[in-house]
Design an enzyme around this catalytic site. Sequence first.
Site, PDB file in Angstrom:
ATOM      1  N   SER A  97       0.855  -1.186   0.000  1.00  0.00           N
ATOM      2  CA  SER A  97       0.000   0.000   0.000  1.00  0.00           C
ATOM      3  C   SER A  97       0.888   1.231   0.000  1.00  0.00           C
ATOM      4  O   SER A  97       1.903   1.273   0.707  1.00  0.00           O
ATOM      5  CB  SER A  97      -0.899   0.000   1.243  1.00  0.00           C
ATOM      6  OG  SER A  97      -1.737   1.133   1.251  1.00  0.00           O
ATOM      7  N   HIS A 111      -2.562   7.316  -4.626  1.00  0.00           N
ATOM      8  CA  HIS A 111      -2.663   6.182  -3.714  1.00  0.00           C
ATOM      9  C   HIS A 111      -2.769   4.915  -4.552  1.00  0.00           C
ATOM     10  O   HIS A 111      -3.395   4.911  -5.621  1.00  0.00           O
ATOM     11  CB  HIS A 111      -3.910   6.325  -2.830  1.00  0.00           C
ATOM     12  CG  HIS A 111      -4.394   5.019  -2.258  1.00  0.00           C
ATOM     13  ND1 HIS A 111      -5.443   4.311  -2.811  1.00  0.00           N
ATOM     14  CD2 HIS A 111      -3.970   4.293  -1.200  1.00  0.00           C
ATOM     15  CE1 HIS A 111      -5.645   3.211  -2.110  1.00  0.00           C
ATOM     16  NE2 HIS A 111      -4.764   3.171  -1.134  1.00  0.00           N
ATOM     17  N   ASN A 113      -2.783   0.319  -3.982  1.00  0.00           N
ATOM     18  CA  ASN A 113      -2.497  -0.883  -3.208  1.00  0.00           C
ATOM     19  C   ASN A 113      -2.903  -2.117  -3.993  1.00  0.00           C
ATOM     20  O   ASN A 113      -3.791  -2.064  -4.840  1.00  0.00           O
ATOM     21  CB  ASN A 113      -3.159  -0.850  -1.818  1.00  0.00           C
ATOM     22  CG  ASN A 113      -4.645  -1.090  -1.876  1.00  0.00           C
ATOM     23  OD1 ASN A 113      -5.101  -2.233  -1.949  1.00  0.00           O
ATOM     24  ND2 ASN A 113      -5.420  -0.014  -1.834  1.00  0.00           N
ATOM     25  N   VAL A 114      -2.206  -3.189  -3.720  1.00  0.00           N
ATOM     26  CA  VAL A 114      -2.581  -4.510  -4.216  1.00  0.00           C
ATOM     27  C   VAL A 114      -2.430  -5.472  -3.043  1.00  0.00           C
ATOM     28  O   VAL A 114      -1.512  -5.335  -2.229  1.00  0.00           O
ATOM     29  CB  VAL A 114      -1.723  -4.960  -5.418  1.00  0.00           C
ATOM     30  CG1 VAL A 114      -2.118  -4.204  -6.688  1.00  0.00           C
ATOM     31  CG2 VAL A 114      -0.231  -4.782  -5.153  1.00  0.00           C
ATOM     32  N   ARG A 115      -3.330  -6.450  -2.967  1.00  0.00           N
ATOM     33  CA  ARG A 115      -3.357  -7.282  -1.772  1.00  0.00           C
ATOM     34  C   ARG A 115      -3.941  -8.658  -2.082  1.00  0.00           C
ATOM     35  O   ARG A 115      -4.633  -8.851  -3.081  1.00  0.00           O
ATOM     36  CB  ARG A 115      -4.184  -6.608  -0.674  1.00  0.00           C
ATOM     37  CG  ARG A 115      -5.586  -6.265  -1.118  1.00  0.00           C
ATOM     38  CD  ARG A 115      -6.298  -5.365  -0.107  1.00  0.00           C
ATOM     39  NE  ARG A 115      -7.655  -5.051  -0.545  1.00  0.00           N
ATOM     40  CZ  ARG A 115      -7.984  -4.044  -1.345  1.00  0.00           C
ATOM     41  NH1 ARG A 115      -7.036  -3.218  -1.755  1.00  0.00           N
ATOM     42  NH2 ARG A 115      -9.234  -3.838  -1.708  1.00  0.00           N
ATOM     43  N   HIS A 150      -6.209   7.489 -16.520  1.00  0.00           N
ATOM     44  CA  HIS A 150      -7.267   6.512 -16.798  1.00  0.00           C
ATOM     45  C   HIS A 150      -6.941   5.637 -17.998  1.00  0.00           C
ATOM     46  O   HIS A 150      -7.307   4.453 -18.012  1.00  0.00           O
ATOM     47  CB  HIS A 150      -8.604   7.232 -16.984  1.00  0.00           C
ATOM     48  CG  HIS A 150      -9.271   7.564 -15.684  1.00  0.00           C
ATOM     49  ND1 HIS A 150     -10.088   6.683 -15.030  1.00  0.00           N
ATOM     50  CD2 HIS A 150      -9.206   8.677 -14.912  1.00  0.00           C
ATOM     51  CE1 HIS A 150     -10.525   7.231 -13.900  1.00  0.00           C
ATOM     52  NE2 HIS A 150      -9.990   8.443 -13.813  1.00  0.00           N
ATOM     53  N   HIS A 180     -20.273  12.036   3.726  1.00  0.00           N
ATOM     54  CA  HIS A 180     -20.654  13.153   4.590  1.00  0.00           C
ATOM     55  C   HIS A 180     -20.435  14.506   3.920  1.00  0.00           C
ATOM     56  O   HIS A 180     -20.938  15.521   4.396  1.00  0.00           O
ATOM     57  CB  HIS A 180     -19.891  13.087   5.923  1.00  0.00           C
ATOM     58  CG  HIS A 180     -18.404  13.216   5.785  1.00  0.00           C
ATOM     59  ND1 HIS A 180     -17.615  12.227   5.253  1.00  0.00           N
ATOM     60  CD2 HIS A 180     -17.563  14.226   6.115  1.00  0.00           C
ATOM     61  CE1 HIS A 180     -16.350  12.615   5.262  1.00  0.00           C
ATOM     62  NE2 HIS A 180     -16.291  13.835   5.782  1.00  0.00           N
ATOM     63  N   GLY A 263      -4.609  -5.362  14.700  1.00  0.00           N
ATOM     64  CA  GLY A 263      -3.438  -5.076  15.513  1.00  0.00           C
ATOM     65  C   GLY A 263      -2.204  -4.775  14.705  1.00  0.00           C
ATOM     66  O   GLY A 263      -1.078  -5.045  15.147  1.00  0.00           O
ATOM     67  N   ARG A 265       0.635  -2.366  12.687  1.00  0.00           N
ATOM     68  CA  ARG A 265       1.484  -1.287  13.200  1.00  0.00           C
ATOM     69  C   ARG A 265       0.837   0.055  12.867  1.00  0.00           C
ATOM     70  O   ARG A 265       0.717   0.431  11.701  1.00  0.00           O
ATOM     71  CB  ARG A 265       2.869  -1.402  12.576  1.00  0.00           C
ATOM     72  CG  ARG A 265       3.865  -0.359  13.079  1.00  0.00           C
ATOM     73  CD  ARG A 265       5.244  -0.685  12.518  1.00  0.00           C
ATOM     74  NE  ARG A 265       6.246   0.233  13.009  1.00  0.00           N
ATOM     75  CZ  ARG A 265       6.769   1.232  12.290  1.00  0.00           C
ATOM     76  NH1 ARG A 265       6.347   1.439  11.052  1.00  0.00           N
ATOM     77  NH2 ARG A 265       7.712   2.013  12.798  1.00  0.00           N
TER      78      ARG A 265
END
Length: 305
Positions: A97, A111, A113-115, A150, A180, A263, A265
């Site tokens: 990330s 930004h 990320n790959v996961r 894009h 919001h 949990g 970091r």
Amino acid sequence: MKVEGQGIDKAAVKDYLLQLQDSICAQLGAIDCGEWKEDSWVREEGGGGRSRVLVDGEVIEKGGVNFSHVFGAEMPASATQHRPELAGRRFEAMGVSLVIHPQNPHAPTSHANVRFFIAEKEGAEPVWWFGGGYDLTPYYGSEDDCRHWHQTAKSACDPFSEDYYSRFKKWCDDYFYLKHRSEPRGIGGLFFDDFNELGFEQSFAFMRSVGDSYCDAYIPILERRQAIAFGEAERQFQLYRRGRYVEFNLVWDRGTLFGLQTGGRTESILMSLPPLVRWEYDWTPEPGSAEADLYTKYLIHRDWV
């Protein structure tokens, strides 16, 4: 380690993610002589990660490119809220990330990320999927930048399906939206999750295509924009708009919530936040100004390619 019966190679995914972190840091480092600070950390419940952060570079005011691999005996609430069948399964989650906040207000924040997730239980087939994407948050809009961003995203998707870009662009537009504020965070890009429809090998290949295309999408924009002259008014608008970035990450982002609930970091989870930011009560831009253009021309639903 391969999971029997499904050809799921977790070690190959981890090797790729570590290589991707190295590659992105090297490519960004080629245009910024700042030094990446590296921290390796261990999670008490299982796993750990490798965080790299650059602060006060010539081009990048703050950037972080993080790898994490965590595991545990039970999926957190943020993951089982939409997938109750995963409750009670042990899990592994690994990913890269990153967030880049440039110095120059004319250069957009990015930004990516790959996961990969896998949830397992004795006597049951493993449940696994890939996710990720990237999005762009300009402060001063550029049509050329948006089209390039894009088009690169579309080119990463098209070899796998001509439908993927439009599908994952819409998902990105819907996800990176501040409910919001009734306002998108930026001009979007790609977002996908729970992705396993191509089988392991091709789903993994799709995730790699997205991850490998991030620098192609972002670095030409950063190189074009980082030397544009700016003054205090542009800087103050950048800091004001960064407030929206903070609001999204702390209020709506599922990845932030997952990291905190497992949990992880905290310093690594919150590295996405910019170093300086400001809020101002009920501020509106001057009609016809470059700042107003951001709201009327860019922070709207648009098809860029």
